[in-house]
Design an enzyme around this catalytic site. Structure first.
Site, PDB file in Angstrom:
ATOM      1  CE  LYS A 155      -3.543   2.516   2.809  1.00 44.83           C
ATOM      2  NZ  LYS A 155      -4.148   2.301   3.944  1.00 44.83           N
ATOM      3  CB  VAL A 156       2.500   2.967  -2.605  1.00 46.01           C
ATOM      4  CG1 VAL A 156       3.556   4.375  -2.789  1.00 46.01           C
ATOM      5  CG2 VAL A 156       3.270   1.895  -2.710  1.00 46.01           C
TER       6      VAL A 156
END
Length: 312
Positions: free
Chosen positions: A174-175
């Site tokens: 999850k960026v």
């Protein structure tokens, strides 16, 4: 009581919003409200749900409360959708223990930030690799690494790709750092097939750019999964123009949540629509100013967000 994990085919894709933790007016856990919150999020089109994240106020919960919420949600979901349990902790051993407990209870995945504490306590890259080695060895379900500014720990593309190559269950990322799309694109190029799930975060504020970069999942706030589906679905069906139009329609609400309200936006919408009785956040967090709340609900009503009518 362990529940049967969800059997959705991997890779997990789509809208996996974070569920808030529901409190009553006294600030105590409201498990009935928690269950209604989860039912709404599923009815609103969530492909899966994440619990006990920062958005869930995990930092104001005791360890016993974390376990209570985790078991209540997993038992109530009962395999209807995959549930991601956030198990972040500075200690490798504590994070591994939390993650083993989540797996045993039926979690489909765990989400973890790199070890950090406060503004200055960090570990070097060697320590980060060792941390995820301990975690990976403790469980068999997938691990999502949360690359978020709150951790203050730089995670290079090369390091993330190395972790994916070295540890078979580190597969999701999850960026939500600045220039997220560029980092997602580079991570996909560098990590290749080891990057099973490059995901967008931060309330979908950069969702279109992240989808264009190759994101396959969106972990947003829990207030309007129905709106995020209106963007995601046409995009994955190959209709970028329809997705772009939907993004433009929902962006004022996305922006208002991200920049004006934060984690309480979801609760305010759910309370207004009868999903939950109280939008209480735990002190020292503060309630929304009435004018801010009015602005949020105005934008949500204009977009016919399901949260405003689900419980009525």
């Amino acid at each position: 009581m362990p529940v049967t994990p969800h059997k959705a085919q991997r890779p997990y894709r789509g809208v996996f919003p974070v569920a808030p933790t529901i409190f009553d007016e006294r600030g105590e856990l409201d498990l009935e409200g928690q269950r209604r919150c989860i039912d709404f999020m599923i009815d609103a089109g969530s492909h899966g749900i994440c619990i006990l994240a920062n958005f869930s106020e995990q930092f104001v919960l005791t360890d016993d409360e974390r376990e209570t919420v985790m078991h209540a949600v997993l038992e109530h979901v009962a395999g209807r959708v995959p549930v991601i349990v956030t198990t972040t902790h500075f200690s490798s051993a504590v994070c591994a223990a939390r993650s083993k407990q989540a797996e045993a209870a039926g979690a489909a995945m765990v989400m973890v930030m790199p070890p950090y504490h406060g503004a200055t306590f960090r570990v070097p890259e060697k320590g980060i690799v060792e941390f995820f080695k301990v975690l990976s060895g403790a469980i068999n379900i997938p691990i999502m690494i949360q690359d978020a500014p709150v951790a203050g720990t730089p995670l290079s593309v090369e390091l993330l790709a190395r972790l994916a190559r070295d540890f078979a269950n580190i597969r999701y990322f999850k960026v939500e750092v600045p220039f997220a799309a560029a980092k997602l694109r580079s991570l996909i190029e560098t990590g290749g097939s080891a990057i099973e799930g490059p995901w967008d975060g931060e309330e979908a504020i950069t969702l279109m750019a992240d989808l264009d970069a190759g994101a396959t999942g969106a972990m947003t706030g829990g207030g309007y999964p129905d709106g995020i589906r209106q963007i995601i679905d046409p995009y994955f069906a190959g209709d970028r123009e329809k997705a772009k139009a939907a993004y433009e329609r929902w962006l004022p609400l996305i922006n208002y949540e991200n920049r004006q309200c934060g984690l309480i936006a979801c609760k305010a919408m759910m309370q207004a629509g009868g999903v939950i009785k109280s939008d209480t956040v735990r002190h020292p967090l503060q309630p929304l100013h009435p004018a801010t709340r009015a602005g949020l609900l105005e934008l949500a009503k204009e977009r016919d967000a399901l949260a405003l009518r689900w419980g009525k």
